[in-house]
Design an enzyme around this catalytic site. Structure first.
Site, PDB file in Angstrom:
ATOM      1  N   LYS A 170       0.819  -1.217   0.000  1.00 21.71           N
ATOM      2  CA  LYS A 170       0.000   0.000   0.000  1.00 21.71           C
ATOM      3  C   LYS A 170       0.854   1.270   0.000  1.00 21.71           C
ATOM      4  O   LYS A 170       2.040   1.240   0.287  1.00 21.71           O
ATOM      5  CB  LYS A 170      -0.982  -0.016   1.183  1.00 21.71           C
ATOM      6  CG  LYS A 170      -2.163  -0.954   0.924  1.00 21.71           C
ATOM      7  CD  LYS A 170      -3.211  -0.900   2.000  1.00 21.71           C
ATOM      8  CE  LYS A 170      -4.355  -1.870   1.668  1.00 21.71           C
ATOM      9  NZ  LYS A 170      -5.371  -1.936   2.725  1.00 21.71           N
ATOM     10  N   ARG A 200      -3.352  -9.839   5.569  1.00 23.53           N
ATOM     11  CA  ARG A 200      -3.789  -9.968   4.171  1.00 23.53           C
ATOM     12  C   ARG A 200      -2.679  -9.432   3.275  1.00 23.53           C
ATOM     13  O   ARG A 200      -2.412  -8.233   3.263  1.00 23.53           O
ATOM     14  CB  ARG A 200      -5.078  -9.180   3.974  1.00 23.53           C
ATOM     15  CG  ARG A 200      -5.646  -9.222   2.555  1.00 23.53           C
ATOM     16  CD  ARG A 200      -6.875  -8.322   2.444  1.00 23.53           C
ATOM     17  NE  ARG A 200      -7.425  -8.313   1.099  1.00 23.53           N
ATOM     18  CZ  ARG A 200      -7.004  -7.497   0.129  1.00 23.53           C
ATOM     19  NH1 ARG A 200      -6.034  -6.641   0.347  1.00 23.53           N
ATOM     20  NH2 ARG A 200      -7.553  -7.558  -1.067  1.00 23.53           N
TER      21      ARG A 200
END
Ligand code: 8Y4
Length: 304
Positions: free
Chosen positions: A238, A272
Site C-alpha cells: 500500500k 492480508r
C-alpha cells in the site's frame, strides 16, 4: 523506563482460539496469512475466461503451498478511483474462482465483497469467510451475511473508495475513531443477529487515511485489542509504504515485511498480503520472539 509495548496480556489470553469458517476450522492461536487473489480483469494480461481461471488456481495453489491459511478472492477493485461493477459482473468473476478453489484445492476461501447477492451465492459454493470493506453497510448486506452462517471481517473506512483519499480528516486520534466505529458496528451486527463469535475487525489501512494516519494507526494498533475480537490487517504494497520509502508498488516487499512484524507484535491475527512465503517467515519470526520459542510453529500443518 516505560516499556515501548506491553505484550504481557495481549498474546496469552486468546491462545487456542479457533474460528469456524464453514467446513474449515481456522486456528488463530498464532498469526495467519491470507493470500490476495485478484480476479478483476486488469489482473491478468489476456486470454479467455478459462485461461484466467487456470492462472487464478495456480496462483492460489502456490500461496497455499507457501503457507497461506486462506485465500481472499475479490472481484471488485476497491482501489481509490476504481470503477464500480454490477453485482452480476462481480458474481460472474468471483463465483467460478470460488467454486474451483473449493473443489480443486479444498481451500479456505474468503470473499472480498460488499454485495448481498455475492455473499449469498459464495456461501452456497463453499466459501468460508466474508471480507467486506464496507462492513455490511450496503442495503441487505447484514441480512445476507447473517443467513450465510459465515464469519465476517468488519473494516473501518472513511468515505467511499471513489473519494476517500481526497482530504482524509479526523476530529480525534485516528485509532480512537477506528475503535469507536468498529465497536458501534459490532454492536449493530450483534443486534441484527450476527453473533460475536463470527466477527473479525480490521483498522482499514489506506481507506480514507493519510500516510500519517496509517503510521499512527499501526503504532497504536493495540487499542483494537479492547474489542476482544480477532484482528485482520491489510498493508501489503500500500501507499503508506510507497510514500515513506519512495518505492513503486513492485518494490514494497521489505517495507511490508517490517510492517507485518510490527502488526504481529501489536496483536494482529491475520495478515492480508500479496507476498505469502516471505510474510509467513516474517510473522513466524516475530511470533517466535513473542513466544520466546518456536515449538508450535515448526512443522505446523495447515487446517483440516
Ligand atoms: C497495491 C496493491 C496498492 C493493493 C494498494 C492496494 C483491505 C481489504 C483491500 C484491507 C481488508 C488494496 C479488500 C486495497 N484492502 N480487506 N481489501 N483489509 N480486510 N490496495 O486492508 O489492497 S483492497
Amino acid at each position: 523506563m516505560k516499556p515501548i509495548l506491553d505484550t504481557s496480556s495481549t498474546h496469552t489470553a486468546d491462545n487456542a482460539f479457533q474460528l469456524r469458517c464453514g467446513r474449515h476450522l481456522l486456528d488463530l492461536s498464532f498469526p495467519r496469512v491470507m493470500g490476495i487473489l485478484n480476479v478483476t480483469p486488469d489482473s491478468f494480461s489476456d486470454g479467455g475466461q478459462h485461461v484466467a481461471l487456470d492462472d487464478a488456481l495456480r496462483h492460489a495453489e502456490r500461496m497455499l503451498a507457501e503457507g497461506a491459511a486462506m485465500i481472499d478472492v475479490g472481484g471488485e477493485s476497491t482501489r481509490p478511483g476504481a470503477l464500480t461493477v454490477s453485482p452480476q459482473q462481480e458474481l460472474d468473476r468471483v463465483a467460478p474462482v470460488v467454486e474451483a478453489l473449493v473443489r480443486e484445492l479444498d481451500a479456505l476461501v474468503s470473499v472480498d465483497t460488499s454485495c448481498p447477492a455475492v455473499m449469498r451465492e459464495v456461501s452456497e459454493l463453499g466459501a468460508g469467510m466474508i471480507n467486506d470493506v464496507r462492513s455490511l453497510e450496503r442495503e441487505g448486506a447484514l441480512a445476507a451475511a447473517v443467513s450465510s452462517g459465515l464469519p465476517v471481517c468488519l473494516m473501518h473506512r472513511q468515505g467511499e473508495p471513489q473519494d476517500m483519499q481526497q482530504a482524509p480528516n479526523y476530529h480525534q486520534p485516528v485509532e480512537e475513531a477506528v475503535v469507536e466505529y468498529l465497536a458501534r458496528r459490532v454492536a449493530e451486527c450483534e443486534a441484527s443477529g450476527l453473533r460475536r463469535h463470527r466477527l473479525l475487525v480490521d483498522p482499514g489501512f489506506g481507506f480514507g487515511k493519510t500516510v500519517e494516519h496509517n503510521l499512527r494507526l499501526l503504532k497504536y494498533m493495540q487499542s483494537l485489542q479492547s474489542l476482544e475480537l480477532p484482528v485482520l490487517v491489510g498493508m501489503s504494497r500500500k501507499s503508506m509504504i510507497g510514500n515513506v520509502l519512495g518505492r513503486p508498488v513492485e518494490e514494497r516487499l521489505s517495507g511490508g515485511l517490517a510492517l507485518s512484524a510490527m502488526a504481529v507484535e501489536r496483536g494482529a491475527n491475520i495478515l492480508r498480503v500479496h507476498d505469502v512465503g516471505e510474510t509467513v517467515d516474517a510473522v513466524n519470526m516475530a511470533w517466535a520472539v513473542l513466544q520466546e520459542g518456536c515449538e508450535p510453529l515448526f512443522n505446523k500443518e495447515s487446517d483440516a
